[in-house]
Design an enzyme around this catalytic site. Structure first.
Site, PDB file in Angstrom:
ATOM      1  N   GLU A 297       0.842  -1.202   0.000  1.00  0.00           N
ATOM      2  CA  GLU A 297       0.000   0.000   0.000  1.00  0.00           C
ATOM      3  C   GLU A 297       0.876   1.251   0.000  1.00  0.00           C
ATOM      4  O   GLU A 297       2.030   1.208   0.419  1.00  0.00           O
ATOM      5  CB  GLU A 297      -0.846  -0.034   1.280  1.00  0.00           C
ATOM      6  CG  GLU A 297      -2.274   0.267   1.258  1.00  0.00           C
ATOM      7  CD  GLU A 297      -2.931   1.175   0.276  1.00  0.00           C
ATOM      8  OE1 GLU A 297      -2.331   1.641  -0.721  1.00  0.00           O
ATOM      9  OE2 GLU A 297      -4.102   1.443   0.517  1.00  0.00           O
ATOM     10  N   ASP A 298       0.318   2.345  -0.469  1.00  0.00           N
ATOM     11  CA  ASP A 298       1.058   3.611  -0.389  1.00  0.00           C
ATOM     12  C   ASP A 298       0.990   4.187   1.025  1.00  0.00           C
ATOM     13  O   ASP A 298       2.001   4.532   1.614  1.00  0.00           O
ATOM     14  CB  ASP A 298       0.563   4.620  -1.442  1.00  0.00           C
ATOM     15  CG  ASP A 298      -0.948   4.879  -1.394  1.00  0.00           C
ATOM     16  OD1 ASP A 298      -1.668   4.248  -0.598  1.00  0.00           O
ATOM     17  OD2 ASP A 298      -1.414   5.729  -2.173  1.00  0.00           O
TER      18      ASP A 298
ATOM     19  N   ASP B 100      -3.708   4.645   6.547  1.00  0.00           N
ATOM     20  CA  ASP B 100      -4.286   5.863   7.130  1.00  0.00           C
ATOM     21  C   ASP B 100      -5.320   5.447   8.185  1.00  0.00           C
ATOM     22  O   ASP B 100      -4.948   5.065   9.289  1.00  0.00           O
ATOM     23  CB  ASP B 100      -4.878   6.682   5.980  1.00  0.00           C
ATOM     24  CG  ASP B 100      -5.327   8.068   6.365  1.00  0.00           C
ATOM     25  OD1 ASP B 100      -4.695   8.673   7.245  1.00  0.00           O
ATOM     26  OD2 ASP B 100      -6.312   8.564   5.791  1.00  0.00           O
TER      27      ASP B 100
ATOM     28  N   PHE C 168      -1.487  15.719   4.889  1.00  0.00           N
ATOM     29  CA  PHE C 168      -1.841  15.154   3.585  1.00  0.00           C
ATOM     30  C   PHE C 168      -0.624  15.279   2.680  1.00  0.00           C
ATOM     31  O   PHE C 168      -0.050  16.352   2.539  1.00  0.00           O
ATOM     32  CB  PHE C 168      -3.049  15.871   2.975  1.00  0.00           C
ATOM     33  CG  PHE C 168      -3.654  15.074   1.854  1.00  0.00           C
ATOM     34  CD1 PHE C 168      -4.612  14.101   2.120  1.00  0.00           C
ATOM     35  CD2 PHE C 168      -3.246  15.266   0.540  1.00  0.00           C
ATOM     36  CE1 PHE C 168      -5.142  13.337   1.088  1.00  0.00           C
ATOM     37  CE2 PHE C 168      -3.779  14.499  -0.495  1.00  0.00           C
ATOM     38  CZ  PHE C 168      -4.730  13.542  -0.220  1.00  0.00           C
TER      39      PHE C 168
ATOM     40  N   ARG D 129       0.927  12.204  -8.830  1.00  0.00           N
ATOM     41  CA  ARG D 129       1.439  10.848  -8.580  1.00  0.00           C
ATOM     42  C   ARG D 129       2.880  10.681  -9.064  1.00  0.00           C
ATOM     43  O   ARG D 129       3.640   9.887  -8.529  1.00  0.00           O
ATOM     44  CB  ARG D 129       0.556   9.799  -9.288  1.00  0.00           C
ATOM     45  CG  ARG D 129      -0.834   9.654  -8.691  1.00  0.00           C
ATOM     46  CD  ARG D 129      -1.467   8.361  -9.192  1.00  0.00           C
ATOM     47  NE  ARG D 129      -2.910   8.309  -8.958  1.00  0.00           N
ATOM     48  CZ  ARG D 129      -3.469   7.896  -7.828  1.00  0.00           C
ATOM     49  NH1 ARG D 129      -2.718   7.527  -6.812  1.00  0.00           N
ATOM     50  NH2 ARG D 129      -4.777   7.857  -7.700  1.00  0.00           N
TER      51      ARG D 129
HETATM   52  P1  IMP Z   1      -7.371   4.162   4.648  1.00  0.00           P
HETATM   53  O1  IMP Z   1      -8.438   3.180   4.273  1.00  0.00           O
HETATM   54  O2  IMP Z   1      -7.934   5.370   5.329  1.00  0.00           O
HETATM   55  O3  IMP Z   1      -6.228   3.566   5.410  1.00  0.00           O
HETATM   56  O4  IMP Z   1      -6.929   4.745   3.271  1.00  0.00           O
HETATM   57  C1  IMP Z   1      -5.720   4.629   2.744  1.00  0.00           C
HETATM   58  C2  IMP Z   1      -5.766   5.286   1.390  1.00  0.00           C
HETATM   59  O5  IMP Z   1      -6.152   6.648   1.478  1.00  0.00           O
HETATM   60  C3  IMP Z   1      -4.382   5.294   0.800  1.00  0.00           C
HETATM   61  O6  IMP Z   1      -4.188   4.174   0.019  1.00  0.00           O
HETATM   62  C4  IMP Z   1      -4.417   6.539  -0.037  1.00  0.00           C
HETATM   63  O7  IMP Z   1      -4.913   6.249  -1.314  1.00  0.00           O
HETATM   64  C5  IMP Z   1      -5.379   7.454   0.637  1.00  0.00           C
HETATM   65  N1  IMP Z   1      -4.667   8.462   1.440  1.00  0.00           N
HETATM   66  C6  IMP Z   1      -4.622   8.553   2.778  1.00  0.00           C
HETATM   67  N2  IMP Z   1      -3.867   9.575   3.173  1.00  0.00           N
HETATM   68  C7  IMP Z   1      -3.399  10.134   2.043  1.00  0.00           C
HETATM   69  C8  IMP Z   1      -2.509  11.248   1.791  1.00  0.00           C
HETATM   70  O8  IMP Z   1      -1.999  11.921   2.689  1.00  0.00           O
HETATM   71  N3  IMP Z   1      -2.266  11.499   0.492  1.00  0.00           N
HETATM   72  C9  IMP Z   1      -2.790  10.788  -0.532  1.00  0.00           C
HETATM   73  N4  IMP Z   1      -3.602   9.746  -0.348  1.00  0.00           N
HETATM   74  C10 IMP Z   1      -3.912   9.433   0.939  1.00  0.00           C
HETATM   75 MG    MG Z   2      -4.298   4.168  -2.172  1.00  0.00          MG
END
Ligand code: IMP
Ligand code: MG
Length: 191
Positions: A111-112, A115, A164, A177
């Site tokens: 994953e990137d 969060d 962010f 990206r």
């Molecule tokens: P989660 O389900 O909230 O853990 O979501 C994770 C996803 O939210 C990541 O794969 C990102 O695509 C997106 N995301 C969360 N924080 C950021 C950020 O700071 N920048 C860009 N994308 C984010």
């Molecule tokens: Mg993502």
């Protein structure tokens, strides 16, 4: 529902660098070594399967795959994302499933950003149904403060505060990206 994108996207060059491309490369090399050490003695005889979460993880996965010396293959999943908004709706939906079976395979979800944890806990549950030999998580970034569900990654590039960020695969409304560094997107009072 998607939030309207801002009329003007500020240039990434004006945003503060959180991690430079060199810092990222050094850290990814270390993660590759850790994975080599952890999986080197596992004798399944089959490559590790890296499963990237589109699209954000594509760049991290491509670097991580090459930092790992052990044979590995890729697959990709896609889930409903933040769209153009910067806040999660909380709902996660699978848009693209894996192409190849992973039963009995050593799998690493890539994953990137970890969060809230909603995406990865959903995907982990889904992948476990396929009965992999093992399932671990690698994430480029971790924002532990934002967690809504309990989930931790096995391999973390960098742990960051609640900012962010864009670049190195991560977007704001699909922009940025391709930015090689990870940079902090300026805070916007409308979000
Ligand atoms: P989660 O389900 O909230 O853990 O979501 C994770 C996803 O939210 C990541 O794969 C990102 O695509 C997106 N995301 C969360 N924080 C950021 C950020 O700071 N920048 C860009 N994308 C984010
Ligand atoms: Mg993502």
């Amino acid at each position: 529902m998607q939030t309207a994108a801002p009329a003007v996207f500020p240039p990434a060059s004006q945003m503060n660098v959180l991690f430079s491309s060199n810092q990222i490369a050094e850290r990814v090399a270390v993660l590759g070594q850790q994975i080599d050490a952890d999986y080197g003695s596992l004798s399944s005889g089959l490559p590790i399967v890296l499963i990237g979460v589109l699209k954000g993880a594509a760049i991290f996965l491509s670097d991580l795959a090459r930092a790992i010396s052990i044979d590995n293959t890729f697959d990709f999943v896609a889930v409903s994302s933040y769209g153009r908004a910067r806040v999660s709706s909380g709902a996660v939906k699978l848009i693209k499933d894996i192409d190849n079976p992973i039963e009995g395979r050593h799998v690493i979800l890539v994953e990137d950003i970890l969060d809230t944890g909603l995406t990865l806990s959903y995907l982990r549950g889904l992948m476990l149904q396929h009965k992999p030999a093992s399932l671990k998580i690698a994430t480029c970034l971790d924002k532990p403060e934002r967690r809504l569900v309990p989930i931790e990654a096995d391999y973390v590039g960098f742990s960051i505060p609640n900012e962010f960020v864009i670049g190195y695969g991560m977007d704001y409304a699909e922009v940025y990206r391709n930015v090689p560094d990870i940079r902090i997107y300026p805070s916007d009072p409308s979000h």
